[in-house]
Design an enzyme around this catalytic site. Structure first.
Site, PDB file in Angstrom:
ATOM      1  N   ASP A   9       5.075  -1.358   6.201  1.00 38.60           N
ATOM      2  CA  ASP A   9       5.230  -0.331   5.161  1.00 38.60           C
ATOM      3  C   ASP A   9       5.780   0.969   5.739  1.00 38.60           C
ATOM      4  O   ASP A   9       6.567   1.664   5.089  1.00 38.60           O
ATOM      5  CB  ASP A   9       3.900  -0.077   4.459  1.00 38.60           C
ATOM      6  CG  ASP A   9       3.548  -1.187   3.469  1.00 38.60           C
ATOM      7  OD1 ASP A   9       4.482  -1.866   3.005  1.00 38.60           O
ATOM      8  OD2 ASP A   9       2.356  -1.384   3.176  1.00 38.60           O
TER       9      ASP A   9
ATOM     10  N   ASN B   3       4.031 -14.536   3.088  1.00 42.89           N
ATOM     11  CA  ASN B   3       3.083 -14.535   4.211  1.00 42.89           C
ATOM     12  C   ASN B   3       1.707 -15.039   3.798  1.00 42.89           C
ATOM     13  O   ASN B   3       1.067 -15.824   4.513  1.00 42.89           O
ATOM     14  CB  ASN B   3       2.960 -13.123   4.796  1.00 42.89           C
ATOM     15  CG  ASN B   3       4.188 -12.719   5.589  1.00 42.89           C
ATOM     16  OD1 ASN B   3       4.996 -13.570   5.967  1.00 42.89           O
ATOM     17  ND2 ASN B   3       4.347 -11.430   5.830  1.00 42.89           N
TER      18      ASN B   3
ATOM     19  N   ASP C 290      16.120  21.373 -31.116  1.00 46.59           N
ATOM     20  CA  ASP C 290      16.215  20.144 -30.312  1.00 46.59           C
ATOM     21  C   ASP C 290      14.906  19.801 -29.604  1.00 46.59           C
ATOM     22  O   ASP C 290      14.785  18.727 -29.018  1.00 46.59           O
ATOM     23  CB  ASP C 290      17.307  20.293 -29.244  1.00 46.59           C
ATOM     24  CG  ASP C 290      18.690  20.486 -29.846  1.00 46.59           C
ATOM     25  OD1 ASP C 290      18.997  19.797 -30.824  1.00 46.59           O
ATOM     26  OD2 ASP C 290      19.435  21.332 -29.346  1.00 46.59           O
TER      27      ASP C 290
ATOM     28  N   ASP D  33      23.503  16.827 -28.950  1.00 47.42           N
ATOM     29  CA  ASP D  33      24.029  17.691 -29.998  1.00 47.42           C
ATOM     30  C   ASP D  33      25.517  17.937 -29.735  1.00 47.42           C
ATOM     31  O   ASP D  33      26.053  17.501 -28.711  1.00 47.42           O
ATOM     32  CB  ASP D  33      23.250  19.011 -30.080  1.00 47.42           C
ATOM     33  CG  ASP D  33      23.442  19.898 -28.849  1.00 47.42           C
ATOM     34  OD1 ASP D  33      24.006  19.400 -27.859  1.00 47.42           O
ATOM     35  OD2 ASP D  33      23.032  21.064 -28.882  1.00 47.42           O
TER      36      ASP D  33
ATOM     37  N   GLU E 101       0.805  -1.229   0.000  1.00 52.72           N
ATOM     38  CA  GLU E 101       0.000   0.000   0.000  1.00 52.72           C
ATOM     39  C   GLU E 101       0.831   1.269   0.000  1.00 52.72           C
ATOM     40  O   GLU E 101       0.397   2.317  -0.467  1.00 52.72           O
ATOM     41  CB  GLU E 101      -0.932   0.015   1.240  1.00 52.72           C
ATOM     42  CG  GLU E 101      -2.008  -1.052   1.246  1.00 52.72           C
ATOM     43  CD  GLU E 101      -1.559  -2.297   1.988  1.00 52.72           C
ATOM     44  OE1 GLU E 101      -0.331  -2.499   2.110  1.00 52.72           O
ATOM     45  OE2 GLU E 101      -2.421  -3.063   2.450  1.00 52.72           O
TER      46      GLU E 101
ATOM     47  N   ASP F 260      19.776  22.111 -26.427  1.00 55.82           N
ATOM     48  CA  ASP F 260      19.455  23.411 -25.820  1.00 55.82           C
ATOM     49  C   ASP F 260      18.800  24.394 -26.773  1.00 55.82           C
ATOM     50  O   ASP F 260      18.540  25.529 -26.407  1.00 55.82           O
ATOM     51  CB  ASP F 260      20.726  24.050 -25.250  1.00 55.82           C
ATOM     52  CG  ASP F 260      21.750  24.355 -26.342  1.00 55.82           C
ATOM     53  OD1 ASP F 260      21.578  23.872 -27.486  1.00 55.82           O
ATOM     54  OD2 ASP F 260      22.737  25.066 -26.054  1.00 55.82           O
TER      55      ASP F 260
ATOM     56  N   ASN G   3       0.669  -5.084   7.706  1.00 55.15           N
ATOM     57  CA  ASN G   3       1.136  -4.419   6.489  1.00 55.15           C
ATOM     58  C   ASN G   3       1.454  -2.951   6.740  1.00 55.15           C
ATOM     59  O   ASN G   3       2.437  -2.406   6.215  1.00 55.15           O
ATOM     60  CB  ASN G   3       0.066  -4.519   5.391  1.00 55.15           C
ATOM     61  CG  ASN G   3       0.301  -5.704   4.483  1.00 55.15           C
ATOM     62  OD1 ASN G   3       1.004  -6.635   4.866  1.00 55.15           O
ATOM     63  ND2 ASN G   3      -0.275  -5.689   3.299  1.00 55.15           N
TER      64      ASN G   3
END
Length: 893
Positions: free
Chosen positions: A720, A691, A627, A356, A314, A623, A716
């Site tokens: 977590d 588990n 590009d 480039d 989660e 840049d 859990n």
């Protein structure tokens, strides 16, 4: 199986080819035929025809892709497989909490899941709103007036949005070209095409195209393009393409299209679908087993749902966000700014970097490399004359003048200027391609010093300094001069020649005085490579990243720079050659070619897309406006803080310095960030899987649930929370040496191997609890008719809760690194503190009111003795299995 291209992509590609074909055809067609085709003339078209055409055809404006409403963008940000899984589990969690607690409703789990969904969606929403910015920048560039010819009113100014195909427009110095046009009349016309090619050197344009075999519109000498600007001279042109149909328009359309899913997004979705498949597989099995054995289908349903929740990490959205945010902070310390957090993983996964040349491999400035006489020998007199010419000129000093003055400052010869005074100056213009100054020294000696293009200097020179003497310039000497110039050009250098004459007779000087000069020698200029470039390229190669050069510059200069930075040119392809290749041919060519020159923006983008289709994770560093399309279409676009706004908007990552060494550090940081992320995913999913597998096995043999649904949720949650520290963990150096990306196959393999190991230890715990701990504490073995069965069940649930939490938390320390745990190889203190604190909290819970609410029971001391022994067995077993796994698969994470 390769998925077919979308209709939109096919349509866009066809439009690009159609644009090129129209422009090439216009370039090759004579002017009168063009007039007949577009029903116009030198006088232009009538106002009536213009109004009709404006109604019939599209306006000359960039039609940026329509933005979605804020509400739609917001809702779309929450629609992806992983958030759907979390929404489902949150709903079930609310349902479970409501039914499993009689007096107090506890919706903590559901609230946490919903918060994580909200944070994840908000981040995506913020990113989505950025898509239109680049296009608006492009639109701002072409908002002005232009002079056109109309039959009734002659030359008149109109807004560029009212220009139509067939209009005759007039350009002068400083104008931005408002459409793609064919030049029909020109005078000394020089155009800066850097918005399309990235190279700032002006290009001379003519009304005729001398090279009829050219296949790229950019190289046609009689075409000019929207977004470019006139440096000098003037021209009359016929409008061929307007708005979105122009080359510039196609760039605007490309960078406003929403990207296809990036590598990170695809990887995360693949993990989500893996979880969904396991949930779909596990829930029915658990439901059937418990329903049939326990005869209570409602409890079996609740338990099956808790298994689904147990399989799902989660905290994954929060861990990912924390990981990426911490990675972004670390990368900012390495002078790298992350605009899009997801790009950190793509950075680490990148195996091809397209970049480039100008300003990336090179310093993006012109420096004086050589000052030579006619024979190619270093000559101080050449430098002195060049310095005096640049020092005394009052016009706009170009890059080469700046380079000469900088070099003179280094050589400390500025004091020479004190010995002279300026008499006059003949400014530079693009027609003559030279400029002159007239100076006089303290003894009264006058001298005209001229510098300019070699061919122009030869044309005004009657004499030459040759082998220490001044003699008449001959055809043989001219050939020698041109051969030297050609050799320097082929080495990627720009060459300027120097000539002079003593005591010119005029009092007021003009162009006509530039004659009978003495040709002295040459100046050779180069945009030199950065000192760090060779080392950076080697470092990137060691990191498993192949560097490919994509530049709009010519092949001579590109080859020279590659040689200077020790980049072996495996093969070189020009833009004109790429135009003739099919997608299949280009797919093969990009694998064997590492240098591409004279490219258009669309060609750069095509190369990037082809590499992606070949299975590479592609980065692009640029840049310029030219590009922006490639930046947008790459897996990870990299730009610099000095880049144009459009490039920065299109990029995902911005470097505070245009230096490949920074890129190397950022790549390593990206791989560390991804490593910690995948560490959490693999360890958590394998632990949860183990588990839940244990629960299924226990459900078959136990007469009661091995753990209550609410206890699984709390287990859990505690685990977590302990994983929040993982972003602060360190990665093995070995892990950062190669590109890393999501692999569901690898995750599945890891989950099965270590999940079964975890389950094996759980079963040992079951046996100890069921046959030793619980019977001893309750005065006998479990019996359905037994009055102590509730205590027996609670003790069992509690014991397995604590053992499961401890082994699941400790496994993080064992599987976090390929090295075995030792005093030298341990997690950072923050990880140790948070994980052990989580275990202590888990052990304390049964002795609190909260534990009582969870239907837990205080455990006897003997349990903890047994748990220490079980954990010891677990550590030995999991460590041995880890070593076998590494030996078999050559990697752990």
């Amino acid at each position: 199986m390769v998925k077919p291209k979308s209709t939109n992509l096919i349509k866009k590609t066809r439009n690009i080819f159609k644009t090129n074909e129209k422009l090439i055809l216009a370039s090759k067609t004579d002017i009168q035929t063009l007039f007949d085709e577009y029903k116009t003339s030198f006088r232009g078209i009538s106002e009536k025809i213009a109004q009709n055409l404006q109604i019939k055809h599209k306006k000359n404006k960039l039609n940026i892709q329509k933005n979605n409403s804020v509400i739609k963008l917001f809702l779309d940000s929450f629609v992806n497989p992983f958030t759907i899984v979390l929404f489902f589990l949150a709903t079930i969690s609310i349902f479970t909490d409501a039914l499993t607690t009689k007096n107090t409703k506890n919706y903590t789990s559901a609230v946490i899941i919903m918060i994580m969904i909200f944070v994840s969606g908000i981040i995506r929403f913020i990113q989505e709103t950025r898509f239109g910015k680049a296009a608006r920048k492009l639109g701002e560039m072409v908002n002005t007036l232009i002079t056109v010819s109309r039959i009734e009113s002659g030359e008149t100014e109109i807004p560029i949005s009212e220009i139509i195909v067939g209009d005759i427009i007039h350009l002068a110095a400083g104008d931005i070209i408002p459409a793609d046009v064919r030049i029909i009349k020109s005078k000394d016309l020089f155009v800066n095409q850097s918005s399309l090619t990235g190279e700032g050197e002006p290009v001379e344009k003519f009304s005729e195209n001398k090279h009829k075999d050219i296949t790229s519109p950019i190289e046609c000498e009689n075409l000019a393009f929207m977004g470019c600007n006139v440096v000098s001279g003037s021209a009359s042109c016929i409008v061929i393409l307007v708005g979105d149909e122009t080359i510039f328009g196609s760039i605007a359309q490309s960078i406003t299209k929403k990207n296809a899913s990036k590598n990170f997004e695809k990887g995360l979705n693949s993990v989500s679908w893996l979880l969904i498949k396991f949930v779909i597989f596990m829930v029915p099995i658990v439901l059937l087993i418990n329903g049939l054995t326990k005869k209570n289908w409602f409890d079996a349903f609740l338990f099956a749902i808790s298994i689904a929740v147990g399989l799902t990490p989660e905290m994954l959205p929060m861990i990912i966000t924390t990981n990426l945010a911490k990675g972004a902070v670390n990368m900012s310390r390495k002078k790298t700014i992350i605009k899009n957090l997801d790009s950190i993983q793509d950075f680490g996964a990148m195996d091809v970097l397209c970049t480039d040349k100008t300003g990336t491999l090179t310093q993006n400035k012109v420096v004086l490399e050589y000052h030579m006489n006619v024979h190619g020998e270093e000559d101080e007199r050449i430098l002195t004359h060049a310095f005096l010419n640049s020092y005394f000129q009052t016009g706009l000093k170009n890059l080469m003048d700046v380079a000469i003055l900088d070099y003179a400052k280094e050589r400390k010869i500025f004091h020479i200027a004190d010995e002279y005074e300026k008499i006059d100056e003949i400014p530079f213009d693009f027609n003559r391609r030279r400029m002159s100054v007239v100076i006089c020294n303290k003894s009264g000696k006058k001298q005209m010093i001229t510098k300019g293009a070699a061919e122009e200097m030869i044309s005004i020179s009657e004499y030459v300094e040759y082998k220490g003497e001044i003699m008449n310039i001959t055809n043989e000497i001219i050939c020698e001069i041109l051969e030297t110039v050609q050799k320097l050009n082929s080495n990627g250098m720009r060459v300027v020649a120097i000539a002079q004459k003593t005591n010119p007779s005029s009092e007021y000087f003009s162009i006509s005085d530039e004659n009978n000069m003495v040709f002295m020698g040459y100046l050779a200029f180069l945009d030199p490579p950065k000192e760090t470039t060779p080392a950076a390229l080697k470092a990137l190669k060691k990191l498993g990243i192949s560097v490919k050069i994509l530049t709009g510059d010519n092949d001579f200069v590109t080859k020279c720079i590659c040689q200077k930075v020790d980049l072996e040119v495996n093969n070189l392809l020009l833009g004109t050659e790429i135009e003739t290749l099919s997608d299949i041919q280009l797919s093969e060519a990009v694998e064997n070619t590492n240098v591409f020159a004279k490219l258009t923006p669309i060609q750069k983008s095509r190369i990037v897309n082809t590499l992606k289709k070949n299975g590479h994770i592609v980065g692009f560093m640029g840049d310029g406006i030219n590009d922006s399309v490639a930046l947008k279409n790459s897996d990870v676009g990299v730009s610099v803080d000095t880049a144009v706004d459009i490039a920065k908007e299109s990029a995902n990552i911005i470097l505070l310095e245009k230096n490949l060494m920074i890129l190397e550090k950022a790549v390593i940081e990206g791989r560390k960030t991804f490593g910690n992320m995948i560490k959490y995913i693999k360890i958590t999913i394998s632990s949860n899987f183990g588990n839940m597998l244990s629960v299924i096995i226990a459900s078959v043999f136990l007469p009661f649930l091995p753990m209550l649904p609410i206890q699984i949720l709390v287990l859990n949650l505690i685990y977590d929370v302990s994983c929040i520290s993982i972003p602060w963990d360190v990665m093995d150096v070995k892990y950062t040496k190669i590109p890393r990306s999501f692999s569901t196959g690898s995750i599945k393999k890891f989950m099965i191997w270590f999940g079964f190991c975890s389950s094996f230890v759980d079963i040992i715990t079951y046996l100890v609890l069921f046959f030793i701990i619980c019977p001893k504490s309750c005065g006998g073995f479990y019996n359905d008719q037994w009055s102590n069965k509730t205590k027996f069940t609670s003790l069992f649930n509690t014991g397995w809760f604590i053992e499961s939490l401890c082994t699941q938390t400790l496994v993080t320390h064992i599987l976090r690194s390929e090295k075995n745990f030792s005093t030298k190889n341990h997690a950072p203190l923050i990880v140790i503190f948070i994980t052990f604190a989580s275990m202590i909290i888990g052990c304390i819970i049964p002795y609190t009111q909260f534990g009582e609410a969870l239907k837990m029971y205080p455990l006897p001391r003997i349990f903890f003795s047994w748990m220490v022994a079980i954990i010891f067995i677990f550590i030995i077993f999991i460590t041995a299995l880890k070593n076998i796994y590494i030996k078999k698969f050559k990697e752990l994470l």
